[in-house]
Design an enzyme around this catalytic site. Structure first.
Site, PDB file in Angstrom:
ATOM      1  N   ARG A 162     -27.293  10.809 -71.651  1.00  0.00           N
ATOM      2  CA  ARG A 162     -27.675   9.664 -72.466  1.00  0.00           C
ATOM      3  C   ARG A 162     -28.573   8.781 -71.608  1.00  0.00           C
ATOM      4  O   ARG A 162     -28.473   8.784 -70.375  1.00  0.00           O
ATOM      5  CB  ARG A 162     -26.437   8.869 -72.901  1.00  0.00           C
ATOM      6  CG  ARG A 162     -25.431   9.667 -73.725  1.00  0.00           C
ATOM      7  CD  ARG A 162     -24.207   8.804 -74.029  1.00  0.00           C
ATOM      8  NE  ARG A 162     -23.242   9.502 -74.862  1.00  0.00           N
ATOM      9  CZ  ARG A 162     -22.242  10.248 -74.388  1.00  0.00           C
ATOM     10  NH1 ARG A 162     -22.072  10.358 -73.076  1.00  0.00           N
ATOM     11  NH2 ARG A 162     -21.400  10.855 -75.204  1.00  0.00           N
ATOM     12  N   LYS A 185     -19.175   7.763 -72.047  1.00  0.00           N
ATOM     13  CA  LYS A 185     -18.523   6.828 -72.961  1.00  0.00           C
ATOM     14  C   LYS A 185     -17.029   6.764 -72.687  1.00  0.00           C
ATOM     15  O   LYS A 185     -16.386   7.769 -72.427  1.00  0.00           O
ATOM     16  CB  LYS A 185     -18.754   7.271 -74.411  1.00  0.00           C
ATOM     17  CG  LYS A 185     -20.167   7.016 -74.922  1.00  0.00           C
ATOM     18  CD  LYS A 185     -20.264   7.334 -76.403  1.00  0.00           C
ATOM     19  CE  LYS A 185     -21.627   6.982 -76.966  1.00  0.00           C
ATOM     20  NZ  LYS A 185     -21.725   7.273 -78.421  1.00  0.00           N
ATOM     21  N   HIS A 253     -33.060   9.681 -76.928  1.00  0.00           N
ATOM     22  CA  HIS A 253     -31.834  10.412 -77.275  1.00  0.00           C
ATOM     23  C   HIS A 253     -32.150  11.801 -77.812  1.00  0.00           C
ATOM     24  O   HIS A 253     -31.325  12.714 -77.714  1.00  0.00           O
ATOM     25  CB  HIS A 253     -31.015   9.624 -78.295  1.00  0.00           C
ATOM     26  CG  HIS A 253     -29.552   9.950 -78.266  1.00  0.00           C
ATOM     27  ND1 HIS A 253     -28.767   9.746 -77.143  1.00  0.00           N
ATOM     28  CD2 HIS A 253     -28.730  10.482 -79.206  1.00  0.00           C
ATOM     29  CE1 HIS A 253     -27.519  10.123 -77.399  1.00  0.00           C
ATOM     30  NE2 HIS A 253     -27.481  10.583 -78.639  1.00  0.00           N
ATOM     31  N   ARG A 256     -31.818  14.501 -75.250  1.00  0.00           N
ATOM     32  CA  ARG A 256     -30.433  14.985 -75.084  1.00  0.00           C
ATOM     33  C   ARG A 256     -30.089  15.982 -76.183  1.00  0.00           C
ATOM     34  O   ARG A 256     -29.477  17.022 -75.929  1.00  0.00           O
ATOM     35  CB  ARG A 256     -29.487  13.787 -75.099  1.00  0.00           C
ATOM     36  CG  ARG A 256     -27.997  14.122 -75.112  1.00  0.00           C
ATOM     37  CD  ARG A 256     -27.216  12.824 -74.993  1.00  0.00           C
ATOM     38  NE  ARG A 256     -25.867  12.888 -75.526  1.00  0.00           N
ATOM     39  CZ  ARG A 256     -24.803  13.252 -74.799  1.00  0.00           C
ATOM     40  NH1 ARG A 256     -24.951  13.625 -73.550  1.00  0.00           N
ATOM     41  NH2 ARG A 256     -23.596  13.251 -75.337  1.00  0.00           N
ATOM     42  N   HIS A 279     -18.709  15.312 -74.921  1.00  0.00           N
ATOM     43  CA  HIS A 279     -18.138  14.989 -76.219  1.00  0.00           C
ATOM     44  C   HIS A 279     -16.616  15.092 -76.150  1.00  0.00           C
ATOM     45  O   HIS A 279     -16.072  16.070 -75.624  1.00  0.00           O
ATOM     46  CB  HIS A 279     -18.645  15.960 -77.288  1.00  0.00           C
ATOM     47  CG  HIS A 279     -20.060  15.707 -77.699  1.00  0.00           C
ATOM     48  ND1 HIS A 279     -20.837  16.647 -78.352  1.00  0.00           N
ATOM     49  CD2 HIS A 279     -20.858  14.620 -77.557  1.00  0.00           C
ATOM     50  CE1 HIS A 279     -22.036  16.150 -78.580  1.00  0.00           C
ATOM     51  NE2 HIS A 279     -22.064  14.919 -78.112  1.00  0.00           N
ATOM     52  N   TYR A 288     -24.510  20.689 -83.832  1.00  0.00           N
ATOM     53  CA  TYR A 288     -25.670  21.453 -83.378  1.00  0.00           C
ATOM     54  C   TYR A 288     -25.740  22.837 -84.019  1.00  0.00           C
ATOM     55  O   TYR A 288     -26.813  23.420 -84.109  1.00  0.00           O
ATOM     56  CB  TYR A 288     -25.668  21.561 -81.852  1.00  0.00           C
ATOM     57  CG  TYR A 288     -25.902  20.227 -81.203  1.00  0.00           C
ATOM     58  CD1 TYR A 288     -27.176  19.678 -81.132  1.00  0.00           C
ATOM     59  CD2 TYR A 288     -24.846  19.472 -80.706  1.00  0.00           C
ATOM     60  CE1 TYR A 288     -27.394  18.425 -80.575  1.00  0.00           C
ATOM     61  CE2 TYR A 288     -25.057  18.219 -80.150  1.00  0.00           C
ATOM     62  CZ  TYR A 288     -26.327  17.710 -80.084  1.00  0.00           C
ATOM     63  OH  TYR A 288     -26.540  16.471 -79.549  1.00  0.00           O
TER      64      TYR A 288
END
Length: 308
Positions: A162, A185, A253, A256, A279, A288
């Site tokens: 990110r 995150k 983004h 990524r 994730h 994806y």
């Protein structure tokens, strides 16, 4: 509607948020969003029941109450996606209270989340991603800035970072090894492999940067020596979109997203890609596969004789 919440419920909300922040390692922005969502729900209950309520009121909630709240939220313009997030937060909070107060939260948990179309990642084509990296250095006025911008985009595409993660690197990361430890995150850490081309791009930038890249200072700097702003990177990509004729979806983004999609196209498995992206849930990474399927259908419809 003023979000006035009785003290007992406000205290319960604070305790719940503190617990999920500590146990779940959630990002501050996520916790703030949950607070706003649950506060809005509790404020609705105060107005809905027309009296001051306490935690006992949660045990009396019915499916009809939940539907009334959801209808109210949609009527004031809340999107289906935002309402789904709010409902998830409310279920978590009420479930937490039910465990402590000994009531059955089934009516709340039975409320069905509104359906919404999930936004698919919009990656760049492989050649477009490469052109982005090759072009960015031509737009800079100074050589070290050109190397900086190339290094940032190479990190986004080569490591799947990110933009906040790339810009959080410090001078201690100037000499990259074969792997890089990233705090993503919610404070979750992951290890990503570093390609030689990425190491070289960062090394070239570090060698030309006119500022002291101390181990505890930001690695990427603006022209005045302060930490590089994400907006500078975004504006650079906006300029490149105009030069290369790329769509508005070509953002930092998107690099990524391109990393993940191109890995998948090359045979990478979802579990590995999930780990590389950081994730928390495999369902997030599975988006994806939809991108890849959509691309295959486009090829099929344009090339198959019976589809034309």
């Amino acid at each position: 509607m003023a979000r006035v919440i009785p003290a007992g419920l406000a205290d319960a909300l604070d305790h719940w948020l503190a617990e999920i922040r500590g146990v779940g390692g959630l990002a501050d922005k996520t916790v703030d969003a949950y607070r706003a969502d649950v506060a809005g729900f509790l404020s609705f209950l105060v107005n809905h029941e027309g009296d001051t309520i306490g935690r006992a009121a949660l045990s009396r909630l019915t499916l009809r109450d939940m539907r009334a709240w959801m209808a109210h939220e949609r009527a004031r313009g809340l999107s289906a996606r935002s309402l789904a997030r709010a409902l998830s937060a409310v279920k978590g909070f009420v479930g937490w209270c039910a465990e402590r107060d000994g009531f059955d939260p089934t009516p709340v948990l039975m409320a069905r989340s509104p359906k919404f179309q999930k936004k698919l990642p919009r990656p760049l084509a492989e050649d477009a991603a490469q052109r982005m990296i090759e072009t960015v250095e031509t737009l800079a006025r100074e050589d070290w800035v050109a190397k900086r911008d190339t290094a940032v985009l190479t990190l986004l595409y080569g490591c799947g970072l990110r933009i906040s993660e790339a810009l959080s690197l410090t001078g201690a990361d100037a000499s990259l090894s074969d792997t890089l430890r990233i705090r993503g995150k919610g404070g979750k850490e992951r290890i990503v492999p570093v390609l030689p081309v990425v190491r070289q791009a960062v090394s070239d930038y570090a060698a030309s940067c006119p500022f002291d890249l101390s181990p505890d200072q930001p690695l990427f700097r603006g022209v005045r020596g302060k930490a590089l702003s994400p907006r500078v990177v975004q504006k650079g990509m906006e300029a490149m979109r105009a030069v290369l004729g790329l769509p508005a979806s070509a953002t930092p983004h998107a690099m990524r997203h391109s990393f993940a999609t191109h890995l998948l196209n090359a045979g990478g498995d979802l579990r590995t890609i999930q780990e590389l992206l950081g994730h928390a849930s495999l369902s997030t990474t599975q988006a994806y596969t939809a991108v890849d399927t959509a691309r295959l259908m486009e090829v099929y419809e344009s090339a198959h004789p019976r589809a034309r």
